[in-house]
Write an enzyme that holds these catalytic residues in place. Structure first.
Site, PDB file in Angstrom:
ATOM      1  N   GLU A   1      22.856 -33.930 -76.860  1.00 10.46           N
ATOM      2  CA  GLU A   1      23.240 -32.830 -75.971  1.00 10.46           C
ATOM      3  C   GLU A   1      22.632 -33.081 -74.599  1.00 10.46           C
ATOM      4  O   GLU A   1      21.415 -33.209 -74.469  1.00 10.46           O
ATOM      5  CB  GLU A   1      22.742 -31.494 -76.538  1.00 10.46           C
ATOM      6  CG  GLU A   1      22.907 -30.303 -75.607  1.00 10.46           C
ATOM      7  CD  GLU A   1      24.348 -30.109 -75.174  1.00 10.46           C
ATOM      8  OE1 GLU A   1      24.592 -30.073 -73.949  1.00 10.46           O
ATOM      9  OE2 GLU A   1      25.242 -30.013 -76.057  1.00 10.46           O
TER      10      GLU A   1
ATOM     11  N   ASN B   1      24.946 -26.118 -66.478  1.00 12.48           N
ATOM     12  CA  ASN B   1      25.808 -25.049 -66.959  1.00 12.48           C
ATOM     13  C   ASN B   1      25.319 -23.653 -66.583  1.00 12.48           C
ATOM     14  O   ASN B   1      24.131 -23.420 -66.375  1.00 12.48           O
ATOM     15  CB  ASN B   1      25.894 -25.087 -68.499  1.00 12.48           C
ATOM     16  CG  ASN B   1      26.648 -26.269 -69.027  1.00 12.48           C
ATOM     17  OD1 ASN B   1      27.845 -26.401 -68.820  1.00 12.48           O
ATOM     18  ND2 ASN B   1      25.946 -27.157 -69.719  1.00 12.48           N
TER      19      ASN B   1
ATOM     20  N   ASP C   1      32.444 -33.395 -79.518  1.00  6.80           N
ATOM     21  CA  ASP C   1      32.709 -32.017 -79.067  1.00  6.80           C
ATOM     22  C   ASP C   1      32.032 -31.795 -77.724  1.00  6.80           C
ATOM     23  O   ASP C   1      31.350 -30.799 -77.515  1.00  6.80           O
ATOM     24  CB  ASP C   1      32.199 -31.019 -80.114  1.00  6.80           C
ATOM     25  CG  ASP C   1      32.656 -29.598 -79.825  1.00  6.80           C
ATOM     26  OD1 ASP C   1      33.638 -29.422 -79.081  1.00  6.80           O
ATOM     27  OD2 ASP C   1      32.020 -28.658 -80.336  1.00  6.80           O
TER      28      ASP C   1
ATOM     29  N   ASP D   1      23.667 -38.224 -72.256  1.00 10.33           N
ATOM     30  CA  ASP D   1      25.125 -38.250 -72.232  1.00 10.33           C
ATOM     31  C   ASP D   1      25.613 -38.954 -73.494  1.00 10.33           C
ATOM     32  O   ASP D   1      25.026 -39.952 -73.931  1.00 10.33           O
ATOM     33  CB  ASP D   1      25.607 -38.997 -70.987  1.00 10.33           C
ATOM     34  CG  ASP D   1      27.105 -39.252 -71.013  1.00 10.33           C
ATOM     35  OD1 ASP D   1      27.868 -38.332 -70.678  1.00 10.33           O
ATOM     36  OD2 ASP D   1      27.513 -40.378 -71.379  1.00 10.33           O
ATOM     37  N   GLY D   2      26.682 -38.432 -74.119  1.00  4.00           N
ATOM     38  CA  GLY D   2      27.147 -38.972 -75.389  1.00  4.00           C
ATOM     39  C   GLY D   2      27.506 -40.442 -75.329  1.00  4.00           C
ATOM     40  O   GLY D   2      27.136 -41.224 -76.214  1.00  4.00           O
TER      41      GLY D   2
END
Length: 533
Positions: A331, A248, A374, A356-357
């Site tokens: 996260e 990011n 989310d 990773d979720g």
């Protein structure tokens, strides 16, 4: 033939191919990082980047072959490499201004698909020309290296191998070394310097002075000073933090009362921390209904899992308002987790797994009373966390009477939106689904459970709550809660067009936001528009 002395054993030609391949991939990855803070890092943006680069390379191959046939002097090739290096070195200096200028023009000249057209135009203007020049390298080198048709296959194979090996290194180095260590801007300058050094060594070997070389080196040095800033929001003077991670662009902004995290320059807030220990006034507050639905005030212990922890806004509020909550965060970006500790006062006792979720759910067997989903990456949804298979996995990790809450980031006004697809998909997995729009925002919160009485449970637990501010927000959420009936838009691992659907909603949001400015422009022209800002 003195000019070609350095090329006689072909080693320098192979090195040229190697560094050209490396630079092409480095520029491609740099392009994605330069565009992502403005247009997102979605598959659509990647498609635009790859498509325009392939166009540039194809045209470069054609031109390079014809140019080598007409004039086989290597001076022309290495001159083009200098020009490519200069252009790449100037990207950190001018690229951000070009992107914003293009974005402004596109908003007022196209009627839809603003981000797509703006990203495409930015790629064409910023990246096509230098990669067109680097596309001329391979056909030119074939001309210089093939002396005998008997070994032409071997020579061409070596050239291609050199290019491929360079491309491999050029793929890994920016992602794992230069961008995390020194940022996108310096990464462009580093690879521009490599190309410049390659051409400079060639021209130095000829014994003749090259004006192009001196000018190129001067521009490169100037770019080191004027283009070394890693600030994408260059108009912002009060940012607390701005940087990049593997995943990011990251921006932290704060005022007296609040700290904000954003992963996009132009719009969107991903996490909020209120120093006064008040509710945020954003979607996190509405998501607090999920623990109440799961009976948090009637239990000694409530297990909560947050997929997409961010800086922990939801977790912090749950700890503040509900006793006996045991929270686990997931996260994928550890840089965000670091920011959570430094700027957002995330409780150090809350474990946060860098994962990773979906992969996390596959790795654990624990069950939770509440699972919050989310997991947005900038303005897009990971497709693997939007499918029937994913939500089925979430359901399997809910305890009896458990509740899933999903933040749907972009509330579109038209049918067939990303939220409709998500809600239909979730409703195909869970027996009971309710949604509520967040007042004053584009967010919509979705609550899903197999417990038929989870709204009644919320009312009962809300009556037990002693926090007046929370009770007011929860009452409003409960009053506006709407039952969702399953539709036919089901997303699967095989088919989940989240990027296109998300872009369509963003298009609607941008269109609504700029309508006012378009009217001002039509009535008062440029002067009126500047005054409106």
């Amino acid at each position: 033939m003195q000019k070609r002395k350095i090329l006689k054993n072909k080693l320098y030609l192979y090195l040229t191919e190697f560094f050209a391949g490396m630079s092409v991939m480095a520029v491609e990855l740099g392009a994605s990082r330069l565009l992502a803070p403005y247009f997102s890092s979605s598959q659509i943006v990647w498609t635009i980047i790859i498509g325009t680069i392939m166009i540039a390379m194809a045209l470069g191959n054609i031109y390079g072959g014809r140019s080598a046939d007409r004039n086989p002097s290597p001076d022309r090739l290495y001159g083009r490499i200098i020009i490519a290096a200069v252009w790449i070195a100037l990207i950190p200096v001018l690229g951000k201004y070009i992107i914003l200028g293009i974005s402004g023009i596109m908003i007022f000249t196209v009627s839809g698909n603003y981000l797509i057209w703006a990203a495409f135009a930015a790629c064409m203007i910023i990246f096509v020309f230098p990669l067109f020049l680097l596309g001329t390298v391979t056909p030119s080198l074939v001309k210089y290296t093939v002396d005998d048709l008997d070994d032409s296959g071997k020579v061409v194979g070596m050239l291609n191998a050199s290019n491929t090996i360079g491309s491999i290194i050029g793929t890994f180095v920016p992602t794992f070394v230069t961008i995390p260590a020194v940022g996108t801007s310096i990464t462009f300058i580093i690879f521009a310097a490599i190309l410049m050094a390659l051409a400079a060594v060639y021209f130095a070997s000829t014994g003749e002075k090259s004006v192009k070389t001196f000018v190129g080196i001067a521009v490169l040095i100037a770019s080191c000073f004027f283009g070394s800033s890693d600030s994408f929001a260059f108009w912002e003077r009060t940012l607390t933090y701005e940087g990049e991670s593997v995943y990011n662009y990251l921006q932290v902004k704060e005022d007296e009362d609040t700290v904000y995290l954003s992963t996009n320059v132009l719009f969107g807030v991903q996490s909020v921390y209120c120093r006064s220990d008040e509710l945020t006034g954003m979607y996190y507050d509405y998501a607090m209904a999920a623990p109440l639905m799961a009976g948090v005030n009637e239990k000694e212990k409530t297990d909560i899992l947050v997929l997409g922890m961010g800086t922990g806004t939801f977790a912090t509020q749950c700890r503040r308002y509900f006793e006996g909550t045991d929270i686990v965060g997931v996260e994928i970006d550890d840089a965000i987790t670091a920011l959570a500790s430094e700027y957002f006062a995330l409780d150090e006792s809350i474990p946060v797994y860098t994962y990773d979720g979906r992969a996390f759910l596959n790795a654990v067997s624990d069950k939770y009373d509440v699972i919050m989903v989310d997991a947005y990456q900038d303005i897009t949804i990971p497709f693997q966390m939007s499918s029937v298979e994913f939500f089925t996995l979430v359901k399997e990790h809910l305890a009896p009477g458990g509740v899933m809450v999903v933040n749907m980031n972009m509330r579109g006004e038209n049918g067939d939106s990303i939220n409709e697809y998500l809600a239909d998909t979730i409703a195909s997995v869970f027996d009971y689904v309710y949604t509520v729009d967040v007042r004053g925002a584009t967010n919509r919160e979705l609550f899903a459970s197999d417990n038929a009485s989870f709204l009644e449970d919320m009312e009962r637990n809300l009556a037990l709550d002693t926090h007046g501010d929370l009770r007011d927000v929860m009452t409003r959420a409960l009053d506006n809660m709407e039952e969702y009936n399953e539709g036919e838009h089901i997303m699967t691992d095989d088919k989940a067009p989240v990027e296109l659907l998300g872009m369509a909603v963003i298009d609607d949001i941008i269109g609504a936001e700029i309508e006012y400015y378009k009217d001002v422009y039509k009535k008062e022209g440029i002067k009126g528009l500047l005054g409106a800002f």
